[in-house]
Motif scaffolding. Structure first.
Motif, PDB file in Angstrom:
ATOM      1  N   ARG A 403      26.955  62.863 159.873  1.00 38.64           N
ATOM      2  CA  ARG A 403      28.362  63.199 160.121  1.00 38.64           C
ATOM      3  C   ARG A 403      28.546  64.680 160.436  1.00 38.64           C
ATOM      4  O   ARG A 403      29.634  65.217 160.239  1.00 38.64           O
ATOM      5  CB  ARG A 403      29.223  62.800 158.911  1.00 38.64           C
ATOM      6  CG  ARG A 403      29.174  61.341 158.580  1.00 38.64           C
ATOM      7  CD  ARG A 403      29.796  60.962 157.242  1.00 38.64           C
ATOM      8  NE  ARG A 403      30.767  61.871 156.703  1.00 38.64           N
ATOM      9  CZ  ARG A 403      30.516  62.798 155.779  1.00 38.64           C
ATOM     10  NH1 ARG A 403      29.270  62.943 155.328  1.00 38.64           N
ATOM     11  NH2 ARG A 403      31.454  63.563 155.325  1.00 38.64           N
ATOM     12  N   GLU A 404      27.514  65.334 160.940  1.00 40.13           N
ATOM     13  CA  GLU A 404      27.599  66.775 161.174  1.00 40.13           C
ATOM     14  C   GLU A 404      28.251  67.107 162.521  1.00 40.13           C
ATOM     15  O   GLU A 404      28.837  68.163 162.682  1.00 40.13           O
ATOM     16  CB  GLU A 404      26.195  67.383 161.103  1.00 40.13           C
ATOM     17  CG  GLU A 404      26.175  68.902 160.944  1.00 40.13           C
ATOM     18  CD  GLU A 404      26.314  69.657 162.254  1.00 40.13           C
ATOM     19  OE1 GLU A 404      26.677  70.844 162.227  1.00 40.13           O
ATOM     20  OE2 GLU A 404      26.070  69.059 163.320  1.00 40.13           O
ATOM     21  N   LYS A 405      28.166  66.197 163.475  1.00 45.55           N
ATOM     22  CA  LYS A 405      28.700  66.460 164.804  1.00 45.55           C
ATOM     23  C   LYS A 405      30.202  66.185 164.858  1.00 45.55           C
ATOM     24  O   LYS A 405      30.725  65.314 164.158  1.00 45.55           O
ATOM     25  CB  LYS A 405      27.984  65.594 165.841  1.00 45.55           C
ATOM     26  CG  LYS A 405      26.519  65.950 166.049  1.00 45.55           C
ATOM     27  CD  LYS A 405      26.355  67.341 166.679  1.00 45.55           C
ATOM     28  CE  LYS A 405      26.933  67.411 168.072  1.00 45.55           C
ATOM     29  NZ  LYS A 405      26.750  68.765 168.668  1.00 45.55           N
ATOM     30  N   THR A 406      30.890  66.933 165.700  1.00 44.56           N
ATOM     31  CA  THR A 406      32.329  66.765 165.897  1.00 44.56           C
ATOM     32  C   THR A 406      32.586  66.084 167.236  1.00 44.56           C
ATOM     33  O   THR A 406      32.011  66.458 168.253  1.00 44.56           O
ATOM     34  CB  THR A 406      33.036  68.136 165.881  1.00 44.56           C
ATOM     35  OG1 THR A 406      32.785  68.776 164.631  1.00 44.56           O
ATOM     36  CG2 THR A 406      34.537  67.976 166.075  1.00 44.56           C
ATOM     37  N   LYS A 407      33.454  65.105 167.226  1.00 43.40           N
ATOM     38  CA  LYS A 407      33.771  64.393 168.458  1.00 43.40           C
ATOM     39  C   LYS A 407      34.560  65.272 169.424  1.00 43.40           C
ATOM     40  O   LYS A 407      35.482  65.985 169.017  1.00 43.40           O
ATOM     41  CB  LYS A 407      34.595  63.136 168.148  1.00 43.40           C
ATOM     42  CG  LYS A 407      33.879  62.108 167.308  1.00 43.40           C
ATOM     43  CD  LYS A 407      34.820  60.970 166.917  1.00 43.40           C
ATOM     44  CE  LYS A 407      34.147  59.983 165.972  1.00 43.40           C
ATOM     45  NZ  LYS A 407      35.078  58.931 165.509  1.00 43.40           N
TER      46      LYS A 407
END
Length: 604
Positions: A403-407
């Protein structure tokens, strides 16, 4: 390659258990990285199929797509060739020139091109000739991108198409190349996303979109026999960007002299004549008279829409990165140069890091980059094997990557409609929201493409727009998008807004720890003025206290702010059990909208 894939499938290497993940959590992580968002039931389906088998299918990218095929059928012109585009969608200036030539308007009227009479004459001419405005082509092109992302079974292929398009960016904002962008994505990028990197470099270098976008089509060092009217001279734009952005990277060890020498090697790489009135129409008859056989003997090369014009090539000796290119090298020295750049050690590191940033984290571990680069070099730049190395590595499954990446706004919009299992009949309505949230698809002007780090996308204004989007979508106020919220929960209506928050958070964000998120969101789902407050704040591009405080609870996405607990005594944010409003499910829509707009849903 087949042996490598067989080994990958038959001897599972995905080390998610060592990272402490359950199979369900690992499936959710794969879906978050290699699709545009999990649809209802996807996690269970991946677990049942087996994680390795599912991933192999996505790497092959050849699953049947009947639903997508049907959805794309209404976009008539997305499969036109560049020549067909030139003939059907001429530029505005061309239409005016043609109208003067054909006597529809007088030459003197062009200087004062105002008023209804002039516009009506141009429209009548377009209709007579069957010419369409280019914006219609771009609209279909954008619609197909959104439609593919929502409906394709080959999700990873579509993600990689977006990745490589962004890497080899061209832009609709540059009028000269815009008409060629649809074929560029369709014919150059999408078919090669899992192949050899050198093929992407060579194909993009010879595509009309790239040749126009970075001006190499006009770069010349020869006598200009075929076009004696212009002698544009050397242009270094493409040579610089192919080193800095496409292959070696800004720290790849090249010099300004290397750029100049590479530009000389690539002189004469231009566009073949296309269409009856399009680019190079004046040269079309000249080439036809000479004939293909004679052109080939003279050192010219024509491949589809690409032309190597020998007369425009600098035939002198060049040296790039210490490699000598003897005089008289012609077309082949350009091929040799691009292959050399594609296989360079700096390229292996640069491309591996960029893939890891996209699919692992904004700051991927150096150990992972080194493993991927080693595979890149040992497999001659085989993209599929580089990705397999990445997914087989512990770093991909570590707690720091989850869940580290941002959309991006595009990813947010697509993941939202996929999570709701929505039927999208008007994809351009989503484009309008994506644009409002800060991402104008295909219009990023710089050759760098959109940045791929969360900090670029997240600020107070963009988050307000994201929340505004979530509320509008969940309330089904975006035209052409329909879904059934109660069906997502097997037609069971939760007893309260808080119960709905718990239930739908788990449905829309499967296999996540959501206790803290649910506590943060509770005050918002019971606020009767939430939607109007968010809309007003988004319009002003400044946060209301409630929005600012809620968002600030998420340290990785927001700037520091006051604690939400300070507002728990306020009437608008009371956390009492609120019954769901039956009939139109207004409260349920607000709950789902809040979830979609929340910081946790922004993560992937």
């Amino acid at each position: 390659m087949l042996v490598l894939l067989a080994s990958f499938v038959n001897e599972p290497k995905l080390p998610y258990k060592k990272a402490g993940l359950t199979t369900q959590q690992a499936a959710a992580h794969l879906l978050s990285r290699f699709t545009y968002g999990a649809k209802p039931g996807d996690v269970a389906d991946v677990v049942e199929m087996g994680l390795e088998k599912w991933f192999e299918q996505q790497l092959n990218g050849d699953l049947a797509d009947p639903i997508l095929k049907e959805a794309l059928s209404k976009f008539d012109d997305i499969n036109l060739t560049n020549t067909e585009v030139e003939n059907k969608y001429p530029r505005n200036a061309q239409v005016v020139r043609f109208a003067v030539r054909d006597g529809f308007i007088h030459r003197d009227s062009v200087a004062n091109a105002k008023g209804p009479t002039y516009r009506e004459a141009i429209l009548a001419y377009r209709k007579t000739k069957g010419y369409k405005p280019q914006q219609e082509l771009y609209r279909q092109f954008i619609n197909q991108k959104i439609t593919r992302a929502i409906y394709t079974e080959n999700q990873f292929r579509e993600l990689m198409t977006d990745f490589w398009f962004n890497h080899f960016n061209v832009s609709l904002s540059k009028n000269q190349c815009a008409a060629y962008v649809p074929a560029y994505e369709r014919d150059i990028i999408r078919p090669q996303v899992f192949g050899k990197f050198e093929n992407l470099v060579l194909s993009t270098a010879k595509s009309p979109a790239m040749l126009m976008y970075l001006d190499n089509f006009s770069s010349a060092g020869g006598s200009m026999v075929l076009n004696a009217k212009k002698k544009p001279g050397l242009n270094e734009n493409y040579a610089r960007e192919v080193m800095e952005l496409h292959t070696l990277g800004v720290d790849g060890g090249y010099t300004q002299s290397d750029v100049t020498q590479a530009a000389r090697i690539l002189t004469g790489w231009t566009i073949a004549p296309m269409g009856d009135n399009g680019y190079g129409a004046g040269m079309k008859n000249v080439l036809a008279k000479i004939g293909n056989d004679k052109l080939h003997k003279l050192g010219y090369v024509r491949e589809g829409d690409f032309l190597f014009a020998k007369n425009r090539h600098d035939n002198g000796e060049k040296v790039v990165l210490g490699k000598k290119f003897p005089a008289g090298g012609g077309y082949e020295e350009g091929v040799t140069l691009l292959k050399m750049l594609a296989h360079h050690e700096s390229t292996a590191k640069f491309i591996s890091k960029k893939i890891a940033i996209r699919f692992v984290s904004d700051a991927p571990p150096q150990s992972l980059i080194e493993k991927m680069a080693k595979t890149f070099l040992s497999t001659n730049g085989d993209i599929k094997n580089v990705i397999i190395t990445m997914v087989n590595s512990p770093e991909f499954w570590s707690a720091n990557a989850l869940r580290e990446k941002t959309k991006s706004p595009f990813e947010l919009a697509i993941s939202a409609v996929r999570s709701l299992d929505a039927n999208v009949k008007q994809p351009y309505q989503l484009y309008s929201w994506i644009n409002k949230m800060g991402q104008q698809l295909y219009y990023y002007q710089a050759p760098t493409g959109f940045p791929d780090r969360g900090q670029y996308w997240i600020n107070t204004g963009s988050l307000l727009n994201r929340m505004n989007f979530g509320l509008a979508l969940a309330a089904q106020r975006i035209p052409g998008i329909t879904f059934d919220l109660t069906a997502l929960n097997k037609n069971k209506e939760p007893e309260s807004a808080e119960a709905a928050l718990v239930t739908y958070s788990k449905l829309l964000m499967p296999e996540r720890r959501l206790d803290a998120t649910i506590e943060r969101l509770k005050p918002m789902v019971t606020d009767p003025n939430l939607e109007s407050n968010v809309a007003a704040a988004a319009e002003k591009n400044s946060a209301s206290k409630q929005m600012g405080l809620m968002m600030n609870e998420d340290a990785n996405l927001m700037a520091e702010g006051s604690d939400l607990k300070k507002l728990k005594g306020k009437k608008a944010l009371t956390s009492t059990i609120t019954p769901l409003k039956t009939g139109n499910n207004t409260m349920l829509a607000q709950v789902v909208g809040v979830i979609i707009g929340s910081p946790e849903f922004q993560r992937k």
